[in-house]
Design a protein around this motif. Structure first.
Motif, PDB file in Angstrom:
ATOM      1  N   VAL A   1       0.803  -1.213   0.000  1.00  0.00           N
ATOM      2  CA  VAL A   1       0.000   0.000   0.000  1.00  0.00           C
ATOM      3  C   VAL A   1       0.842   1.272   0.000  1.00  0.00           C
ATOM      4  CG1 VAL A   1      -1.377   1.288   1.659  1.00  0.00           C
ATOM      5  CG2 VAL A   1      -2.128  -0.929   0.901  1.00  0.00           C
TER       6      VAL A   1
ATOM      7  N   LEU B   1       2.076   3.613  -2.994  1.00  0.00           N
ATOM      8  CA  LEU B   1       1.262   4.679  -3.566  1.00  0.00           C
ATOM      9  C   LEU B   1       1.570   6.000  -2.900  1.00  0.00           C
ATOM     10  CD1 LEU B   1      -2.089   2.781  -3.623  1.00  0.00           C
ATOM     11  CD2 LEU B   1      -0.577   3.193  -5.521  1.00  0.00           C
TER      12      LEU B   1
ATOM     13  N   TYR C   1      -3.645   8.976  -4.011  1.00  0.00           N
ATOM     14  CA  TYR C   1      -3.901   7.548  -4.215  1.00  0.00           C
ATOM     15  C   TYR C   1      -3.765   6.780  -2.906  1.00  0.00           C
ATOM     16  CZ  TYR C   1      -3.529   8.946  -9.029  1.00  0.00           C
ATOM     17  OH  TYR C   1      -3.734   9.577 -10.218  1.00  0.00           O
TER      18      TYR C   1
ATOM     19  N   LEU D   1      -6.767   7.488  -0.836  1.00  0.00           N
ATOM     20  CA  LEU D   1      -7.961   6.764  -1.266  1.00  0.00           C
ATOM     21  C   LEU D   1      -7.896   5.293  -0.901  1.00  0.00           C
ATOM     22  CD1 LEU D   1      -8.672   8.433  -4.695  1.00  0.00           C
ATOM     23  CD2 LEU D   1      -9.975   8.650  -2.608  1.00  0.00           C
ATOM     24  N   ILE D   2      -6.704   4.690  -1.036  1.00  0.00           N
ATOM     25  CA  ILE D   2      -6.641   3.270  -0.729  1.00  0.00           C
ATOM     26  C   ILE D   2      -6.803   3.042   0.770  1.00  0.00           C
ATOM     27  CG2 ILE D   2      -4.148   2.886  -0.416  1.00  0.00           C
ATOM     28  CD1 ILE D   2      -4.407   0.357  -2.009  1.00  0.00           C
TER      29      ILE D   2
ATOM     30  N   PHE E   1      -8.585   4.915   2.666  1.00  0.00           N
ATOM     31  CA  PHE E   1     -10.021   5.097   2.873  1.00  0.00           C
ATOM     32  C   PHE E   1     -10.753   3.787   2.617  1.00  0.00           C
ATOM     33  CE2 PHE E   1     -14.265   6.485   2.486  1.00  0.00           C
ATOM     34  CZ  PHE E   1     -14.761   5.993   1.298  1.00  0.00           C
ATOM     35  N   ALA E   2     -10.407   3.149   1.479  1.00  0.00           N
ATOM     36  CA  ALA E   2     -11.077   1.887   1.144  1.00  0.00           C
ATOM     37  C   ALA E   2     -10.801   0.829   2.210  1.00  0.00           C
ATOM     38  CB  ALA E   2     -10.608   1.398  -0.220  1.00  0.00           C
ATOM     39  N   LEU E   3      -9.568   0.783   2.692  1.00  0.00           N
ATOM     40  CA  LEU E   3      -9.224  -0.194   3.730  1.00  0.00           C
ATOM     41  C   LEU E   3     -10.045   0.049   4.992  1.00  0.00           C
ATOM     42  CD1 LEU E   3      -5.382  -0.333   3.257  1.00  0.00           C
ATOM     43  CD2 LEU E   3      -6.960  -2.250   3.087  1.00  0.00           C
TER      44      LEU E   3
ATOM     45  N   PHE F   1     -15.871   8.321  -4.948  1.00  0.00           N
ATOM     46  CA  PHE F   1     -14.534   7.848  -4.594  1.00  0.00           C
ATOM     47  C   PHE F   1     -14.225   6.548  -5.325  1.00  0.00           C
ATOM     48  CE2 PHE F   1     -13.866  11.123  -1.939  1.00  0.00           C
ATOM     49  CZ  PHE F   1     -13.313  10.923  -0.688  1.00  0.00           C
TER      50      PHE F   1
ATOM     51  N   ILE G   1     -11.429   5.998  -8.288  1.00  0.00           N
ATOM     52  CA  ILE G   1     -10.310   5.090  -8.053  1.00  0.00           C
ATOM     53  C   ILE G   1     -10.248   4.068  -9.174  1.00  0.00           C
ATOM     54  CG2 ILE G   1      -9.378   3.294  -6.559  1.00  0.00           C
ATOM     55  CD1 ILE G   1     -10.543   4.709  -4.203  1.00  0.00           C
TER      56      ILE G   1
ATOM     57  N   LEU H   1      -8.145   8.961 -11.307  1.00  0.00           N
ATOM     58  CA  LEU H   1      -8.459  10.330 -10.899  1.00  0.00           C
ATOM     59  C   LEU H   1      -8.145  11.298 -12.018  1.00  0.00           C
ATOM     60  CD1 LEU H   1      -7.245  10.728  -7.251  1.00  0.00           C
ATOM     61  CD2 LEU H   1      -9.378  11.548  -8.165  1.00  0.00           C
TER      62      LEU H   1
ATOM     63  N   ILE I   1     -11.184  -2.601  -5.373  1.00  0.00           N
ATOM     64  CA  ILE I   1     -10.434  -1.373  -5.636  1.00  0.00           C
ATOM     65  C   ILE I   1      -9.114  -1.353  -4.886  1.00  0.00           C
ATOM     66  CG2 ILE I   1     -12.429   0.008  -6.231  1.00  0.00           C
ATOM     67  CD1 ILE I   1     -12.412   1.248  -3.610  1.00  0.00           C
ATOM     68  N   ILE I   2      -9.046  -2.036  -3.756  1.00  0.00           N
ATOM     69  CA  ILE I   2      -7.756  -2.120  -3.073  1.00  0.00           C
ATOM     70  C   ILE I   2      -6.759  -2.871  -3.947  1.00  0.00           C
ATOM     71  CG2 ILE I   2      -6.547  -3.134  -1.114  1.00  0.00           C
ATOM     72  CD1 ILE I   2      -9.059  -2.559   0.527  1.00  0.00           C
TER      73      ILE I   2
ATOM     74  N   LEU J   1      -5.824  -0.721  -6.965  1.00  0.00           N
ATOM     75  CA  LEU J   1      -4.901   0.354  -6.609  1.00  0.00           C
ATOM     76  C   LEU J   1      -3.500  -0.188  -6.376  1.00  0.00           C
ATOM     77  CD1 LEU J   1      -6.691   2.837  -4.231  1.00  0.00           C
ATOM     78  CD2 LEU J   1      -5.504   3.345  -6.341  1.00  0.00           C
TER      79      LEU J   1
ATOM     80  N   PRO K   1      -1.935   1.788  -9.712  1.00  0.00           N
ATOM     81  CA  PRO K   1      -2.342   2.883  -8.850  1.00  0.00           C
ATOM     82  C   PRO K   1      -3.126   3.980  -9.563  1.00  0.00           C
ATOM     83  CG  PRO K   1      -0.011   2.450  -8.594  1.00  0.00           C
ATOM     84  CD  PRO K   1      -0.475   1.608  -9.718  1.00  0.00           C
ATOM     85  N   SER K   2      -2.844   4.194 -10.839  1.00  0.00           N
ATOM     86  CA  SER K   2      -3.526   5.330 -11.453  1.00  0.00           C
ATOM     87  C   SER K   2      -4.873   4.933 -12.018  1.00  0.00           C
ATOM     88  CB  SER K   2      -2.645   5.949 -12.532  1.00  0.00           C
ATOM     89  OG  SER K   2      -2.030   4.930 -13.274  1.00  0.00           O
TER      90      SER K   2
END
Lengths: 340, 291, 397
Positions: free
Chosen positions: A126, A129, A133, A136-137, A139-141, B229, B233, B237, B274-275, B278, B282-283
């Motif tokens: 993680v 990033l 980015y 956001l990741i 946040f998702a976690l 969001f 993702i 973005l 999405i994890i 990403l 990542p982009s």
């Protein structure tokens, strides 16, 4: 004004004057710290009602989390999911104490180890990033963790959570005792992070935070430090979770969501993200804030949002930035040798 | 009970409707980030206000639906211009503070809406589009057809705007490289304000359109924001085609997963997906890697 | 440019300061000419979610309690043990979390000196409150659905709203009697307390009547488009689609979308009640919808209360408001009868108040068998049906 003519010539007096104004600054800072420390120690005597102890305990616990996020932010990463580790720590500690019937110490250790392991597992992936980015990741976690806590009903009690969590020890059943307990743990956490940041490791972390690209060129070392900071932060949040669970006696998934993660971010931004004092002041300001807005019942939340917006507008470097800025102004005027 | 064809058709129709809604919510959000580098936490609140204003014009002022929708969106856009000065302009280039500022703004807007409209769900009734169409054994409420049509129209209009108008071209240059844009004589401020207005308008229109089909509460913005969001993702973005792709993925995916596997699994799946995405890319699927 | 920025900052700051000064005036409570001017104030605590997940319910507590207090104050105050008190509501938001409930309760009890609290609504805040109120012997009249709330914290705590455990079995029985051909039941519920704890109760009630549950799915809170799930449900042959304790807004959407997707059989709600909202949201598609309902709008006392409510407040009245009002009424009457503020005496008085008239009928405490303590308020309830766009009460149970 006339004194200047009789004074020792400018060249040799100037360093003395400058040193004395910065000495005054340091003395003032030490005095402030002393007042705060004494205030913290005698707080229960000054404000004995349980309510003030309750708020103080919540502030202390929140400080642990904000300081943890601060450590991660120093390495140049903003996490929007820190509450996940707090929740994991809280439920781990609760599970060990209530289901496995382990003593609190085991629960406490579990709350340190389990979030730390999670951070160790996902960190390397993680943390590659950057910037938005990463935000956001994380946040998702955070959302996934909250969902898991909600869905794993047999283990976590689901939406209703777990109640009847016992305090760490019988004598810690009183708010006063728990206050000092939280104070000790929080101080230890702050001390640990302070020591870390002042050491060579701390300098490395700062370097990584400053120059993302260059550090990347240096390769593996940078990411190792970042993961280290991330893991330490996760463990600290686990500590907060454990203390939270055993204080309140009741936990449920609602408390460990995006709003909680945002509170840590807000504490750092409002308090100031460049120094360790920032998140401490930020939490101390933000956690009790709703209590001052209580009288407004329905307007409470609007005012809370307004305060966030206003503080970040008029104090862009945080409250710490504003305060030290003012202090420097106060003390540097003396340097000119007289009043304006 | 239903034949395979009608089931598949129903899944497809549901998915298309969802995709259209999500696309409108996500477009404004990704635009603001792509050009202004702002993560607008208040995007959901603006969406919600669009819905509320439309409701107000419909039920209190008794305007016909489309007029109420337009008026509502314009009102929110006007409000947006004021908000831009207070809560956005001071924070251009300052991401962290911008997050807190837009967050504070979002809270203020949501609870101001609570005071004005209460927390009980409202609905625009009688519904402006009561008819239900039947296609190959599946049903499509006409209100959703309206959403699909208007969303498609807006996306096409936006595409035309960015390809064939001066301002639109300027927008794209600024998104690539603001310095070059300025060197070419483009007034950055004009572009910024235009971008901001477009973003707010899109959010408000989305709110007003979706509001007619479902219920309205002050907290509806939060879910819209989370969807935005997820979509940006997925799609990347700042990438407009990316957010369209992301919307379609999320819409069709939700429809398929929910219908075949039920609600719980679908939700966790999305976040895990999405994890993973990403971590691997990542982009996003179509985004460009930014520094 | 710089000046502009500074001006706006100043403007913003001024607005907020002015707002802070003006807002309390807007909140001024009505001072009625009831109790004597030098009567001491008795604070009555109110805790409810004004923000966060359960947002609509906080107003039910705040307003229901305030209306009951207004009744008392405008008729001379509350006479207890030789003193006449002016009642004052102290209402705190609990944000629908456990820590919010704990903070609100701690502040009310240890800083504001409240001995009696109405609220909260929803298990998390109530479970947060109760350890504190229990330890301080503070009487609480609340509505949290978890059964542990009465089983573990029942001494000074009363639950003033009938829960699924109370009304689901009689409703299932009624359905069995009136729809003998129906065999299968389907549920759609949110993935929270409702889906995890309440729906299983309703499932048991249906199964006890010989129904077969063929569909039971959750959705994420905040979902507004249920067509995928409904499509999935249509794949099963469902005779009765039960909306259980879905919030009124969600229930309305479920009814509307179910009909739009082509579901033709019976739709029922063993919970809520939210029948008014369902009619508003689903329009003509709501015809034939059957629901649990808590009072007969033709009842005189109920009508009077609704009129009182709308005279003072705007907006739709949440269906928990009359319960909170009734809870406060019961509390104040108990204080009068006990003639004391002592917690144990007041609890004992409340225990013996069976038969006291309220707009829900006479007070009846139950719960000994299920919870170990008779602190669950039982009220008769109604079954209502939507016919031609209007709500009709078709049965009383």
């Amino acid at each position: 004004m006339d004194n200047s003519a009789r004074d020792v010539p400018a060249t040799s007096s100037a360093p003395l004057r400058m040193r004395s104004s910065s000495t005054r600054l340091i003395l003032a800072q030490i005095a402030a710290i002393a007042v705060i420390v004494i205030g913290l120690l005698v707080w229960p005597a000054l404000f004995p009602q349980e309510f003030y102890l309750h708020i103080a305990i919540l502030v202390l616990l929140s400080i642990i989390g904000s300081v943890a996020l601060h450590l991660v932010m120093r390495t140049g990463r903003l996490s929007l999911g820190q509450a996940a580790f707090c929740g994991l720590g809280a439920y781990t500690s609760t599970f060990l104490v209530m289901k496995v019937h382990a003593p609190f110490v085991m629960g406490f250790l579990g709350a340190i180890v389990v979030p730390g392991l999670l951070a160790l597992a996902i960190g390397p992936v993680v943390l590659r990033l950057r910037g938005v980015y990463f935000a956001l990741i994380t946040f998702a976690l955070g959302e996934v963790m909250q969902l898991l806590l909600l869905d794993a009903q047999p283990l976590t009690g689901g939406a209703d959570g777990i109640f009847g969590i016992p305090p760490p020890a019988v004598f810690l059943n009183s708010p006063v005792a728990y206050y000092y307990f939280a104070l000790i743990v929080t101080a230890a956490c702050i001390g640990f992070v302070y020591a870390l940041l002042s050491s060579q490791v701390g300098r490395a972390l700062d370097a990584i935070g400053e120059t993302d690209n260059l550090a990347e060129a240096a390769g593996i070392a940078a990411s190792r430090f970042r993961v280290f900071a991330f893991v330490v932060a996760a463990s600290m949040l686990g500590i907060e979770g454990s203390l939270f669970a055993h204080y309140l006696g009741y936990i449920s998934p609602q408390v460990f969501g995006f709003n909680a993660s945002l509170l840590y971010v807000a504490a750092n931004v409002v308090g100031g993200s460049t120094s360790l004092v920032g998140p401490i002041i930020g939490s101390a300001f933000l956690v009790p804030l709703p209590e001052f807005l209580r009288g407004f019942v329905q307007y409470q939340q609007i005012l809370y949002g307004a305060v966030l917006l206003i503080v970040v507008t008029i104090a862009p470097r945080g409250l710490v930035g504003a305060i030290t800025g003012k202090m420097r102004l106060c003390f540097s005027r003396r340097k000119d040798g007289g009043d304006e | 009970m239903a034949s395979s064809l009608s089931l598949v058709t129903q899944i497809a129709i549901n998915g298309l409707a969802l995709s259209a809604e999500y696309a409108m919510i996500a477009l404004g959000f990704t635009l603001l980030f792509g050009i202004l580098r702002i993560v607008n936490f208040a995007h959901g609140s603006l969406f919600m206000l669009g819905a509320m204003f439309t409701y107000e014009f419909c039920t209190v002022f008794h305007l016909p639906y489309f007029e109420a929708l337009l008026l509502g969106a314009l009102s929110v856009a006007a409000l947006g211009l004021l908000l831009e000065r207070i809560a956005y302009r001071p924070f251009y280039g300052r991401e962290l503070q911008g997050i807190i500022a837009t967050l504070g703004l979002a809270i203020m807007l949501q609870y101001a809406a609570v005071i004005l409209w209460g927390q009980q769900p409202l609905s625009i009734s009688p519904t402006p589009f009561p008819a239900v169409l039947h296609i190959a054994g599946a049903s499509l409420p006409s209100g959703q057809l309206v959403i699909i049509v208007i969303a498609t129209f807006l996306l096409l209009a936006f595409y035309y705007f960015t390809r064939f108008t001066k301002l639109g071209l300027a927008l794209r240059v600024v998104a690539e490289d603001p310095e070059i844009a300025q060197a070419q004589g483009i007034h950055l401020n004009v572009v910024y304000v235009a971008t901001f207005l477009t973003s707010v308008l899109l959010a408000a229109l989305a709110g007003g359109l979706i509001g007619q089909q479902y219920t309205l509460t002050p907290s509806m913005g939060t879910d819209a924001l989370i969807k935005a969001f997820i979509i940006v993702i997925l799609g990347g973005l700042g990438s407009v085609p990316g957010s369209i792709l992301g919307s379609v993925l999320l819409g069709l995916g939700t429809s398929t997963l929910d219908t075949l596997f039920g609600g719980n699994i679908a939700e966790v799946t999305w976040f895990v997906a999405i994890i993973v995405l990403l971590a691997v890319r990542p982009s996003g699927l179509l985004g460009r890697s930014h520094g | 440019m710089l000046n502009l920025v500074r001006t706006y900052r100043l403007l913003l700051a001024t607005t907020v300061v002015v707002g802070l000064l003006v807002a309390p005036l807007a909140q001024a409570s009505s001072k009625t000419a009831g109790p004597p001017p030098n009567a001491p104030t008795l604070p009555i605590g109110g805790v409810g979610p004004l923000s966060g997940g359960g947002g609509a319910w906080g107003l039910a507590v705040e307003r229901g309690l305030q209306l009951a207090i207004d009744d008392v104050n405008s008729s001379g105050g509350l006479r207890v043990g030789g003193t006449v008190y002016r009642l004052k509501e102290v209402m705190y938001d609990d944000n629908y979390t456990g820590v919010g409930g704990a903070t609100a309760a701690t502040r009310l009890v240890t800083a504001d000196g409240a001995k009696f609290i109405i609220g909260s609504i929803g298990s998390p805040p109530v479970l947060g409150m109760l350890p504190i109120t229990q330890a301080h012997h503070v009487i609480v009249l609340s509505d949290g659905f978890a059964s542990a709330i009465l089983r573990k914290f029942g001494t000074y705590n009363f639950r003033v709203v009938p829960t699924t455990t109370e009304f689901a079995p009689p409703m299932a029985k009624w359905l069995r009697e009136h729809y003998p051909a129906a065999k299968t039941v389907g549920f759609i519920s949110p993935n929270d307390e409702i889906g995890q704890i309440l729906v299983p109760e309703i499932v048991k009630a249906y199964q006890a009547q010989g129904f077969k549950v063929v569909f039971n799915e959750n959705y994420a809170r905040g979902t507004t488009d249920f067509t995928p799930l409904l499509t999935r449900m249509m794949e099963q042959k469902v005779d009765i689609f039960d909306l259980n304790s879905n919030a009124p807004g969600d229930a309305g959407l479920l009814v509307k979308q179910a009909r739009q997707v082509g579901y033709k059989n019976l739709i029922v709600q063993t919970g809520g009640p939210g029948i008014g909202q369902v009619v508003k949201i689903a329009g003509p598609l709501a015809n034939g919808f059957i629901s649990y309902d808590n009072f007969d709008p033709n009842d005189v006392a109920a009508k009077h209360f609704v009129a009182e409510y709308h005279a003072k407040y705007q907006g739709v009245m949440d269906s928990y408001t009359p319960y909170m009002y009734t809870a406060a009424q019961i509390l104040f009457e108990a204080l009068r009868r006990a003639n004391s503020l002592n917690a144990n005496e007041v609890v004992s008085t409340i225990d013996h108040m069976d038969g006291y008239p309220t707009m829900f009928g006479p007070v009846q405490w139950t719960g000994q068998r299920v919870y170990g303590v008779k602190h669950q308020l039982a009220t008769s309830f109604y079954i209502a049906k939507v016919i031609d766009g209007k709500v009709h009460v078709i049965a009383k149970i």
